[in-house]
Design a protein around this motif. Structure first.
Motif: not given
Length: 405
Positions: A381-398
């Motif tokens: 689960e920790r590995a999944y959360v880390q990957e999701a945080v990185e992917d969602l940050t990259d997809a940010g609106p900035f």
């Protein structure tokens, strides 16, 4: 119960069994921010956090919101040296897993199917409040590591003493998560969405950092949210009148009944915080044709604004985004706060400038078999959360390049 040193430990069954002065000396020794405003992540060691104040726990318990009858039996852990409180942990004995926002229902079901008894369990947290804050609350001027170690050991001892299956410390800061991991607790992560203040002077400054299409979308949403003669009002302290509290509670009940079936907090809770914590509360209220139609409650820390509940009795396009997210950003910029924590869940917040932030919880599980199974699950689960945080940050609106302008 005691540990082997001169630190004595006891569990009290009500926040009223420890004075506000003693509790707050451990929880909130200062309302001032201890880190520089432009730090990447403001230190929370001494930042004022309204949720861990004696007044907040008192409101929860006195109002009947977090009491044994609702499945939240207080077992607050208090460490003393020479009779003086040097550390506390907010803790509850629970017979369910509701109102926590870190979900262990699967663990409970699996353990029950295997013939175990998952409840009661101990929950070291702030009831109904998915906001990060210190849980091992230690007074200044004492050996912090020593008192922390005593409190961690005290939680394990308390678990055994009350025949609980486990201890769950949720929404802890990362340093406490690491500390508890070193002392036998299992480590879990999840994510929320927070807005960060990069030294903006105005909301337009913030918008200027976004890609063109997101900037235009937010401006359109803000315009459309108030298109039907709606006005937005910030209420703090004495400005929060009884009729505003009544209206907000109606909003909370209407929305909470649809989301949870039975809202957790009572009207008496809002009465209590209105009497004891009104200066820590920001109500963002929407009015149309002379009556309140929607609102959101936020709590004000010395470095952060914490968004909590929203509700409405009229539904207008984008009003939720305006009242909950954009007004919170406006307020944080005006106050010079470092961040807005917008509560649990909601990937729709990314397009509004709220980026993923890892959250942390630590879990002591008494049964070795259940402990092994949960440990293996959490590794993945920790590995999944880390990957999701990185992917969602990259997809940010900035903006990422000049072509995003």
């Amino acid at each position: 119960m005691t540990d082997s040193s001169d630190i004595t430990l006891e569990a009290v069954s009500s926040i009223g069994q420890i004075t506000a002065d003693e509790w707050d000396a451990c929880a909130n020794p200062s309302r001032e921010v201890s880190a520089v405003p432009d730090a990447e992540q403001c230190s929370q060691d001494h930042a004022y956090n309204p949720f861990i104040s004696h007044a907040f726990f008192s409101a929860l318990e006195k109002s009947g919101s977090a009491v044994a009858r609702t499945g939240w039996g207080a077992r607050h852990l208090v460490a003393r040296m020479d009779g003086k409180a040097v550390g506390v942990v907010p803790c509850y004995l629970k017979n369910h897993s509701q109102g926590e926002y870190v979900f262990d229902h699967g663990w409970a079901d699996a353990y029950e199917r295997a013939g175990g008894s998952y409840y009661p369990k101990l929950q070291a947290s702030v009831p109904f409040t998915p906001a990060t804050g210190r849980r091992l609350l230690v007074r200044d001027g004492v050996d912090q590591a020593r008192v922390r170690k005593a409190l961690a050991g005290g939680l394990v001892g308390l678990c055994d003493a009350v025949n609980a299956s486990s201890v769950h410390m949720t929404f802890a800061p990362e340093d406490e998560w690491e500390f508890l991991g070193e002392h036998g607790f299992l480590q879990r992560t999840d994510r929320q969405f927070h807005w960060r203040n990069e030294g903006y002077a105005t909301f337009d400054d913030f918008l200027g950092t976004m890609a063109s299409r997101h900037r235009k979308a937010i401006r359109r949403e803000r315009r459309d949210a108030v298109a039907n003669g709606i006005t937005i009002h910030h209420l703090i302290g004495r400005d929060i009148t009884p009729d505003a509290w009544d209206a907000f509670f109606e909003f909370y009940m209407e929305t909470g009944s649809r989301k949870w079936g039975r809202p957790y907090l009572t009207r008496a809770f809002y009465q209590q915080i209105g009497e004891t914590m009104a200066d820590d509360v920001l109500l963002v209220m929407a009015k149309r044709d002379g009556r309140w139609i929607a609102g959101a409650i936020n709590f004000i820390g010395s470095d952060a604004l914490f968004g909590r509940h929203w509700g409405a009795i009229e539904h207008h396009p984008f009003l939720h985004f305006e009242v909950c997210y954009y007004q919170a950003i406006d307020f944080a910029i005006q106050r010079g706060l470092t961040r807005v924590e917008a509560g649990a869940q909601g990937e729709h917040k990314i397009a509004r400038g709220y980026l993923p932030q890892t959250t942390y919880s630590a879990h002591y599980i008494a049964d070795p078999a259940l402990r092994r199974a949960v440990r293996d699950y959490l590794k993945h689960e920790r590995a999944y959360v880390q990957e999701a945080v990185e992917d969602l940050t990259d997809a940010g609106p900035f903006r990422k390049t000049e072509t995003d302008e």
